[in-house]
Design a protein around this motif. Structure first.
Motif, PDB file in Angstrom:
ATOM      1  N   GLY A   1     -10.019  -6.122 -13.150  1.00 53.60           N
ATOM      2  CA  GLY A   1      -9.873  -5.482 -11.845  1.00 53.60           C
ATOM      3  C   GLY A   1      -8.702  -5.979 -11.030  1.00 53.60           C
ATOM      4  N   LEU A   2      -7.827  -6.782 -11.614  1.00 49.54           N
ATOM      5  CA  LEU A   2      -6.659  -7.277 -10.905  1.00 49.54           C
ATOM      6  C   LEU A   2      -5.402  -6.750 -11.599  1.00 49.54           C
ATOM      7  N   PRO A   3      -4.322  -6.535 -10.875  1.00 50.91           N
ATOM      8  CA  PRO A   3      -4.221  -6.655  -9.421  1.00 50.91           C
ATOM      9  C   PRO A   3      -4.858  -5.464  -8.716  1.00 50.91           C
ATOM     10  N   LYS A   4      -5.289  -5.671  -7.476  1.00 51.66           N
ATOM     11  CA  LYS A   4      -5.796  -4.561  -6.681  1.00 51.66           C
ATOM     12  C   LYS A   4      -4.623  -3.689  -6.245  1.00 51.66           C
ATOM     13  N   ASN A   5      -4.763  -2.399  -6.438  1.00 47.77           N
ATOM     14  CA  ASN A   5      -3.734  -1.467  -5.981  1.00 47.77           C
ATOM     15  C   ASN A   5      -4.153  -0.942  -4.613  1.00 47.77           C
ATOM     16  N   LEU A   6      -3.798  -1.719  -3.601  1.00 45.99           N
ATOM     17  CA  LEU A   6      -4.191  -1.434  -2.223  1.00 45.99           C
ATOM     18  C   LEU A   6      -2.975  -1.026  -1.403  1.00 45.99           C
ATOM     19  N   LEU A   7      -3.119   0.047  -0.654  1.00 43.23           N
ATOM     20  CA  LEU A   7      -2.094   0.429   0.305  1.00 43.23           C
ATOM     21  C   LEU A   7      -2.067  -0.602   1.425  1.00 43.23           C
ATOM     22  N   ARG A   8      -0.856  -1.038   1.780  1.00 42.76           N
ATOM     23  CA  ARG A   8      -0.721  -2.048   2.820  1.00 42.76           C
ATOM     24  C   ARG A   8       0.268  -1.588   3.893  1.00 42.76           C
ATOM     25  N   THR A   9       0.323  -2.324   4.975  1.00 44.80           N
ATOM     26  CA  THR A   9       1.066  -1.891   6.155  1.00 44.80           C
ATOM     27  C   THR A   9       2.560  -2.176   6.042  1.00 44.80           C
ATOM     28  N   VAL A  10       3.346  -1.157   6.352  1.00 47.41           N
ATOM     29  CA  VAL A  10       4.778  -1.340   6.640  1.00 47.41           C
ATOM     30  C   VAL A  10       4.925  -1.043   8.130  1.00 47.41           C
ATOM     31  N   ARG A  11       5.277  -2.036   8.900  1.00 51.43           N
ATOM     32  CA  ARG A  11       5.303  -1.900  10.369  1.00 51.43           C
ATOM     33  C   ARG A  11       6.672  -2.305  10.894  1.00 51.43           C
ATOM     34  N   MET A  12       7.342  -1.351  11.548  1.00 55.67           N
ATOM     35  CA  MET A  12       8.662  -1.600  12.111  1.00 55.67           C
ATOM     36  C   MET A  12       8.601  -1.494  13.626  1.00 55.67           C
ATOM     37  N   PRO A  13       8.762  -2.610  14.342  1.00 56.94           N
ATOM     38  CA  PRO A  13       8.812  -2.518  15.804  1.00 56.94           C
ATOM     39  C   PRO A  13       9.941  -1.586  16.242  1.00 56.94           C
ATOM     40  N   LEU A  14       9.660  -0.748  17.229  1.00 54.39           N
ATOM     41  CA  LEU A  14      10.685   0.215  17.665  1.00 54.39           C
ATOM     42  C   LEU A  14      11.903  -0.500  18.245  1.00 54.39           C
ATOM     43  N   GLU A  15      11.721  -1.714  18.718  1.00 55.79           N
ATOM     44  CA  GLU A  15      12.859  -2.459  19.247  1.00 55.79           C
ATOM     45  C   GLU A  15      13.868  -2.806  18.152  1.00 55.79           C
ATOM     46  N   SER A  16      13.441  -2.691  16.885  1.00 60.25           N
ATOM     47  CA  SER A  16      14.372  -2.966  15.784  1.00 60.25           C
ATOM     48  C   SER A  16      15.209  -1.748  15.425  1.00 60.25           C
ATOM     49  N   LEU A  17      14.907  -0.594  15.994  1.00 58.91           N
ATOM     50  CA  LEU A  17      15.644   0.636  15.685  1.00 58.91           C
ATOM     51  C   LEU A  17      16.825   0.751  16.656  1.00 58.91           C
ATOM     52  N   LYS A  18      17.799  -0.092  16.469  1.00 57.44           N
ATOM     53  CA  LYS A  18      18.932  -0.185  17.393  1.00 57.44           C
ATOM     54  C   LYS A  18      19.790   1.083  17.335  1.00 57.44           C
ATOM     55  N   GLY A  19      20.204   1.538  18.507  1.00 55.36           N
ATOM     56  CA  GLY A  19      21.147   2.646  18.602  1.00 55.36           C
ATOM     57  C   GLY A  19      20.524   4.023  18.548  1.00 55.36           C
TER      58      GLY A  19
ATOM     59  N   MET B   1      -3.546   7.141 -10.742  1.00 53.72           N
ATOM     60  CA  MET B   1      -3.409   6.044 -11.684  1.00 53.72           C
ATOM     61  C   MET B   1      -4.007   6.412 -13.032  1.00 53.72           C
ATOM     62  N   THR B   2      -3.433   5.844 -14.066  1.00 56.59           N
ATOM     63  CA  THR B   2      -4.039   5.910 -15.389  1.00 56.59           C
ATOM     64  C   THR B   2      -4.809   4.609 -15.583  1.00 56.59           C
ATOM     65  N   SER B   3      -6.109   4.678 -15.390  1.00 55.18           N
ATOM     66  CA  SER B   3      -6.918   3.462 -15.462  1.00 55.18           C
ATOM     67  C   SER B   3      -8.356   3.844 -15.738  1.00 55.18           C
ATOM     68  N   ASN B   4      -9.027   3.044 -16.569  1.00 57.30           N
ATOM     69  CA  ASN B   4     -10.470   3.198 -16.693  1.00 57.30           C
ATOM     70  C   ASN B   4     -11.176   1.960 -16.145  1.00 57.30           C
ATOM     71  N   ASP B   5     -10.426   1.152 -15.382  1.00 53.23           N
ATOM     72  CA  ASP B   5     -10.973  -0.035 -14.748  1.00 53.23           C
ATOM     73  C   ASP B   5     -10.956   0.210 -13.241  1.00 53.23           C
ATOM     74  N   TRP B   6     -12.031   0.814 -12.746  1.00 53.48           N
ATOM     75  CA  TRP B   6     -12.043   1.236 -11.353  1.00 53.48           C
ATOM     76  C   TRP B   6     -11.865   0.082 -10.388  1.00 53.48           C
ATOM     77  N   ALA B   7     -12.176  -1.128 -10.820  1.00 56.72           N
ATOM     78  CA  ALA B   7     -12.103  -2.258  -9.908  1.00 56.72           C
ATOM     79  C   ALA B   7     -10.691  -2.496  -9.388  1.00 56.72           C
ATOM     80  N   ASN B   8      -9.658  -1.990 -10.079  1.00 53.86           N
ATOM     81  CA  ASN B   8      -8.300  -2.207  -9.571  1.00 53.86           C
ATOM     82  C   ASN B   8      -7.817  -1.048  -8.701  1.00 53.86           C
ATOM     83  N   ALA B   9      -8.704  -0.103  -8.374  1.00 52.69           N
ATOM     84  CA  ALA B   9      -8.304   1.073  -7.603  1.00 52.69           C
ATOM     85  C   ALA B   9      -9.284   1.328  -6.457  1.00 52.69           C
TER      86      ALA B   9
END
Length: 876
Positions: A589-607, A486-494
């Protein structure tokens, strides 16, 4: 500013008391942070001692906070809404849990308190005595030894009162003041746990709060020691009895099944306690740790123990959410670690309100909303629709604290969906928007790629590129050449990438930044033969976040391909809002640049044949142009895992070294970093010098790697000799972010002793004409010094009379006349002056004289008292 034994004491006096925060109070000179300041008991004065001569010419000195470092400095809360605020007000909610962890259980709860005195135990990490005080919550009628959960509050004002007798000793509270009962502020989660069969103790740490401004690690070690001291009490009370409870708890407490919750600096304390317990052989079965809005000043890891880090999005104290690094640094730190871990981000929650004793309208002592501001537009303002009320926030805290410990200590697996990243929610948590990132235990997880290293050639095709990044632009001194994220000098958002105060140059979390300019981009991860059968897992997941330099919303497709070329495609937006920017508008410090979950149930992987998955692809076919961070691709199933003290890991310690400065050349100050025993795996740790290094001590930053069998390595810190009188230089060698080991003595202490003679000062007589304006006494040193030499004395009349013929420079015309005189010799110079103003009259008169009696000199040798004579010659 004034010279003292260790350098220059810089003092900032405030018009109103500063808050007592978990973040470190720093004094910044002309915009540059100089060091950690000590707060006075009344919180109106901040002081620090520095050897940096820059403080002598300071034009601007102000208080800033380590959690607010950056452009906003936490002074202005965002006034305008952000581009995605509306999305989060109607954010997707996961399914309700069948059982509510915040609900009371079948047991009645008995409460009691114990108080063994304000100075009952000596804490080596504090070098002070502490209280032993706690509140006990007991499930009445529960049979057999109960799991023990211990709560530790954080850094908050420790005494209060209107009619307080001043005292130089901050603890115990002086006459007229009462201790702030912070330890009583967690009744709701304590009762939720106790009513379901758990023994709960909430302990007081006011002495640590009173003294932690003077210790090298800001009190983390002392808080850990205090926890273990309380556990020692409970070992006695649950085996042989005694103390205030007699035999009430004999056979009733299971000290091999312990959980720790720590709030604020208490979060760093419980993390350190889990490691310190393992370092000492794992006497207590600490199996679960929940840091709540924690500090992490030194980049520690907590392997082996189940951990969930609770992060309040509107934290106005630890504004940079630095506790995120506990998760980031621990998740791959030890091979074969079988414990699960997670982060829980709560939108609309601040730092203080998890504790009722830190909440206005509920607390006994004065308290406040740490995220100040009433605005309706800003996503953390007190009147904003998405901001939680104090009681709503406390309900969320209860649900996640109770749910975590019941899951990990009681193996109550009905609460797994609360912590597996599927965003299942408790009814008692109400309308709160919560996002969970989870690392499943090793037994139920198959890591595909952490995406923290460069991908092989050909892995990215089409109009896309992938670059590994870490850190932000202003985190200077990073060890690796990895591009910044990131290009930021506001550590609170990272939160992933801001520097830690005591380990500022230790590399932060590396992720892959995927950028694209067309819809044909593909990042392909091929699975080796032994990874292809994924039928036993419940979901495919990874962490993601939009690049703040791009659009507020973006999207990707996830394509899973089997051995026969059949594929299933799921868009990220269909299962997650991870690629929607979090609320706020690039301010405070907003918005927070936080990694969040991408979760795909295997039952959705049809075929797709789940016995033969050949590749996982991230495709840019949803948006024509964009950029996003991605990390930690894995197949997993929810699981409780195995959690226990990591006592089998080798322990890393740094030695302490004292040397004399020397007179010429550069010498080496040799620290030894040691392992407690040989390891069959390479063990690594980052080391760096920290503190006021002056001009004599070299700045060292490096990673040490211990080969199998190797147990010690030397870290040489250069010391530049000179012949000038200087201050002794204390500093630290800090160990951080270990791999395959535990931190034991993580701070080595260095001391460079100045061995040069103190120069001699002489003060000469002075002569000036009546019309000269100023008369100057000559002041000379026998040799230049690195210290500021300060001189003070008293003016005495002779034939010249004060105010008639001469004036002190400090005379403001009030009675009686000012007779003080001060002067100095700047560092590196040999000449200075004592100055007096001369009154130019029109009368013809003979030469007149007066004297100065030099009564005190700091920084030079002189035999006192010394009298110098001044002569004023007439010009009429």
């Amino acid at each position: 500013m004034k010279p003292v034994a260790g350098g220059y004491r810089l003092t900032l006096r405030l018009n109103a008391p500063a808050p007592m925060r978990a973040s470190l109070p720093l004094l910044a000179v002309d915009g540059v942070p100089i060091g950690v300041a000590r707060q006075s008991p009344d919180l109106r004065t901040l002081t620090l001692v520095s050897t940096d001569p820059a403080v002598l010419k300071a034009r601007d000195v102000r208080l800033i906070w380590s959690g607010d470092l950056g452009k906003s400095a936490g002074n202005n809360r965002s006034q305008a809404p952000g581009p995605t605020d509306a999305d989060w007000l109607k954010a997707r909610q996961g399914p309700l849990l069948k059982d509510d962890p915040g609900a009371l259980g079948k047991y009645q709860v008995g409460t009691a308190e114990y108080d063994l005195g304000d100075e009952a135990i000596y804490l080596p990490g504090l070098k002070q005595e502490s209280e032993l005080r706690g509140k006990v919550y007991t499930p009445r009628g529960a049979v057999g030894p109960r799991p023990l959960v211990l709560f530790l509050h954080g850094r908050h004002q420790y005494c209060y009162g209107d009619d307080v007798t001043p005292s130089d000793k901050p603890w115990p509270c002086p006459a007229g003041a009462k201790p702030v009962p912070s330890f009583r502020g967690y009744d709701d989660p304590a009762k939720a746990l106790a009513s379901n069969g758990y023994q709960v103790v909430s302990i007081s740490a006011n002495a640590v709060n009173a003294y932690d401004g003077d210790v090298y690690d800001s009190g983390a070690q002392a808080r850990a020691e205090l926890i273990l001291d309380h556990l020692a009490l409970w070992k006695k009370w649950s085996t042989i009895g005694g103390g205030p409870f007699g035999r009430q708890f004999v056979g009733k407490v299971n000290l091999q099944n312990i959980g720790l919750m720590g709030h604020s600096r208490g979060g760093e304390g419980v993390a350190r306690a889990a490691v310190l317990n393992a370092d000492r052989g794992g006497q207590y079965g600490i199996r679960a740790v929940l840091p709540l809005a924690p500090t992490d000043f030194a980049r520690a890891t907590v392997p082996g123990v189940a951990m969930s880090v609770l992060l309040p999005y509107c934290d106005g104290d630890v504004s940079d959410l630095q506790g995120q690094k506990f998760y980031d640094d621990t998740r791959y730190s030890v091979t074969g670690d079988t414990a699960p871990r997670s982060t829980v981000t709560v939108l609309g929650a601040n730092h203080n309100f998890f504790n009722t004793e830190w909440t206005p309208g509920q607390s006994e002592a004065p308290s406040s909303d740490d995220w100040f501001g009433e605005e309706k537009e800003a996503p953390c303002g007190a009147k904003y629709a998405g901001r939680l009320s104090a009681k709503e926030q406390q309900a969320v805290g209860t649900a996640y604290i109770a749910g975590f410990f019941r899951l990990q200590m009681g193996r109550e697996t009905q609460f797994l969906p609360q912590f597996d990243g599927s965003d299942a929610r408790a009814a008692s948590a109400g309308r709160a928007v919560v996002r969970v990132v989870s690392q499943a235990p090793l037994a139920s997880r198959r890591d595909v790629n952490a995406l923290d290293k460069a991908l092989p050639a050909g892995a990215v095709t089409g109009k896309a590129s992938a670059e590994v990044c870490a850190g932000v632009t202003e985190a200077s001194g990073r060890m690796a050449a990895t591009p910044t994220c990131m290009t930021s000098n506001d550590w609170a958002n990272a939160p992933h990438w801001g520097a830690a105060w005591y380990a500022a140059r230790t590399p932060t979390t590396a992720v892959t930044k995927l950028s694209w300019t067309g819809t044909d981009g593909v990042l392909r991860l091929n699975l080796p033969a032994w990874q292809r059968d994924v039928r036993r897992y419940a979901a495919l997941s990874f962490r993601a976040a939009p690049d703040p330099a791009g659009t507020p919303r973006t999207d990707l497709s996830v394509r899973v391909v089997d051995g026969r070329g059949r594929a299933a495609v799921v868009s990220v937006s269909a299962v997650s809002d991870a690629l929607v920017r979090m609320p706020g508008r690039n301010d405070s410090g907003l918005p927070k640049n936080l990694l969040r979950t991408v979760r795909m149930p295997l039952e959705s992987l049809k075929g797709v044949d789940l016995r033969d998955v050949r590749a996982v692809e991230l495709r840019t076919d949803r948006v024509a142009r964009g950029s996003a961070y991605v990390s930690d691709v894995a197949f997993s199933s929810p699981g409780v895992g195995l959690s226990a003290p990591a006592r089998l890991l080798p322990q890393l310690s740094a030695s302490s070294v004292t040397v004399k400065e020397g007179d010429k050349g550069t010498t080496s100050m040799d620290f030894w970093v040691t392992l407690s025993r040989p390891s069959i795996r390479p063990v690594s740790v980052y080391v760096e010098t920290n503190g006021d290094l002056g001009t004599a001590v070299g700045d060292v930053t490096r990673q040490l790697v211990f080969k199998p069998g190797q147990v010690r390595q030397k870290v040489s810190v250069p010391v530049v000799a000179n012949t000038r009188d200087s201050y002794d230089l204390p500093f630290s060698l800090v160990l951080s972010a270990p791999r395959e080991g535990l931190l034991n003595q993580s701070f080595g202490h260095g001391l460079v002793i100045d061995d040069d003679a103190t120069p001699t000062l002489t003060v000469g007589n002075a002569r000036a004409g009546e019309n000269a304006g100023t008369l100057r006494f000559g002041v000379k040193l026998s040799a230049p010094s690195d210290k500021l030499v300060n001189i003070s004395g008293v003016l005495k009349d002779g034939t010249a009379v004060i105010r008639k013929d001469y004036l002190s420079e400090y005379d403001d015309g009030t009675n009686p006349p000012e007779r003080g005189i001060d002067g100095y010799v700047e560092p590196g110079k040999t000449a200075g002056e004592l100055a007096v103003r001369i009154v130019d009259d029109k009368a013809k008169e003979p030469a007149e004289t007066f004297t100065v009696d030099v009564q005190a000199v700091d920084g030079a040798d002189i035999k006192l008292p010394v009298t110098a004579k001044a002569t004023i010659t007439d010009n009429d």
